[in-house]
Design a protein around this motif. Structure first.
Motif, mmCIF file in Angstrom:
data_model
loop_
_atom_site.group_PDB
_atom_site.id
_atom_site.type_symbol
_atom_site.label_atom_id
_atom_site.label_comp_id
_atom_site.label_asym_id
_atom_site.label_seq_id
_atom_site.Cartn_x
_atom_site.Cartn_y
_atom_site.Cartn_z
ATOM 1 N N TRP A 86 -11.108 10.181 -7.834
ATOM 2 C CA TRP A 86 -11.725 8.901 -7.475
ATOM 3 C C TRP A 86 -10.727 7.762 -7.445
ATOM 4 C CZ3 TRP A 86 -16.011 8.911 -5.011
ATOM 5 C CH2 TRP A 86 -16.944 9.919 -5.233
ATOM 6 N N SER A 87 -9.694 7.837 -8.282
ATOM 7 C CA SER A 87 -8.733 6.725 -8.317
ATOM 8 C C SER A 87 -8.042 6.551 -6.969
ATOM 9 C CB SER A 87 -7.695 6.958 -9.416
ATOM 10 O OG SER A 87 -7.020 8.179 -9.188
ATOM 11 N N ALA A 121 0.834 -1.209 0.000
ATOM 12 C CA ALA A 121 0.000 0.000 0.000
ATOM 13 C C ALA A 121 0.864 1.252 0.000
ATOM 14 C CB ALA A 121 -0.934 -0.012 1.206
ATOM 15 N N ILE A 178 -10.614 5.028 -4.483
ATOM 16 C CA ILE A 178 -10.806 3.605 -4.748
ATOM 17 C C ILE A 178 -9.606 2.801 -4.239
ATOM 18 C CG2 ILE A 178 -10.966 1.876 -6.597
ATOM 19 C CD1 ILE A 178 -12.646 3.983 -8.151
ATOM 20 N N PHE A 179 -8.394 3.323 -4.470
ATOM 21 C CA PHE A 179 -7.195 2.623 -4.019
ATOM 22 C C PHE A 179 -7.172 2.509 -2.494
ATOM 23 C CE2 PHE A 179 -2.924 2.984 -2.280
ATOM 24 C CZ PHE A 179 -2.395 1.800 -2.722
ATOM 25 N N GLY A 223 -9.999 -2.400 2.719
ATOM 26 C CA GLY A 223 -10.750 -3.656 2.631
ATOM 27 C C GLY A 223 -9.851 -4.876 2.787
ATOM 28 N N ILE A 224 -8.672 -4.841 2.153
ATOM 29 C CA ILE A 224 -7.725 -5.959 2.274
ATOM 30 C C ILE A 224 -7.277 -6.121 3.714
ATOM 31 C CG2 ILE A 224 -5.392 -6.709 1.658
ATOM 32 C CD1 ILE A 224 -5.914 -5.498 -1.130
ATOM 33 N N GLY A 278 -9.705 2.713 -0.421
ATOM 34 C CA GLY A 278 -10.788 1.832 0.002
ATOM 35 C C GLY A 278 -10.420 0.363 -0.176
ATOM 36 N N THR A 279 -9.770 0.043 -1.292
ATOM 37 C CA THR A 279 -9.342 -1.337 -1.538
ATOM 38 C C THR A 279 -8.308 -1.773 -0.519
ATOM 39 O OG1 THR A 279 -9.769 -1.042 -3.899
ATOM 40 C CG2 THR A 279 -8.376 -2.899 -3.268
ATOM 41 N N ALA A 280 -7.331 -0.887 -0.228
ATOM 42 C CA ALA A 280 -6.295 -1.221 0.752
ATOM 43 C C ALA A 280 -6.903 -1.466 2.127
ATOM 44 C CB ALA A 280 -5.257 -0.105 0.812
#
Length: 197
Positions: free
Chosen positions: A163-164, A18, A167-168, A174-175, A170-172
């Protein structure tokens, strides 16, 4: 103990990944910058030009672009839409612009989608061909320093949102949550294959 070490290694690896990805995204999110203008900032020209332009270090987007060319009375002489070719944004002027000091206010979307804006000035010693009003070049006592009108926002444009990056992140997150839940379920007493009989 081995499970905890594996979980810690996985979390550490995810955090390092990340951080590396965020470091790679940061330089890409730097805004573009204006390199030069035409006429040059503070220049004195014989007559108002047919067009003014701003040259950037990267190619701006046409979304929401606006260039105002205001005479000493505050009248905008911009004619039509801003034209962007490669890294140059140009604005045509209406015919008949008077002599005087002009303030050019520009706003474009940089190549990463963020709005950037700025201004520059130039002075025309004579009016453009066909001008009916003759405006004198302001003397030392007529200028009003510190009063620079901001360019009006186009009614249909909204500031782009990165937004990119959202999104990044949020994904990190979530992981990290999934890894934490997996670790918690494996550390509970009675869970896992070793307790099954």
């Amino acid at each position: 103990m081995r499970l905890i070490r594996q979980l810690f290694s996985a979390l550490l690896g995810a955090a390092m990944l990340a951080a590396a990805l965020l470091g790679a995204v940061a330089p890409a999110s730097a805004h573009d910058a204006a390199e030069s203008t035409s006429p040059a900032t503070g220049a004195t020209v014989a007559a108002p030009p047919e067009q003014v332009s701003v040259t950037f270090n990267k190619n701006p987007l046409a979304l929401g672009s606006q260039i105002l060319v205001n005479d000493p009375a505050g009248t905008n002489w911009a004619d039509g839409a801003v034209e962007i070719v490669d890294n140059v944004a140009s604005q045509t002027l209406k015919a008949g612009a008077p002599a005087g000091a002009y303030t050019v206010l520009w706003r474009v979307a940089s190549s990463d989608g963020h709005p950037i804006e700025g201004s520059f000035t130039f002075t025309a010693t004579a009016g453009a061909p066909g001008s009916t009003a003759v405006a004198a070049v302001p003397s030392m006592g007529t200028a009003q320093p510190g009063i620079t009108p901001a360019p009006a926002r186009p009614a249909s444009s909204a500031e782009p949102f990165p937004w990119s990056i959202v999104i990044f992140v949020g994904t990190a997150i979530g992981i990290m949550v999934v890894l934490g839940l997996m670790a918690r379920s494996r550390l509970k007493p009675g869970s896992g294959r070793d307790t099954e009989s």
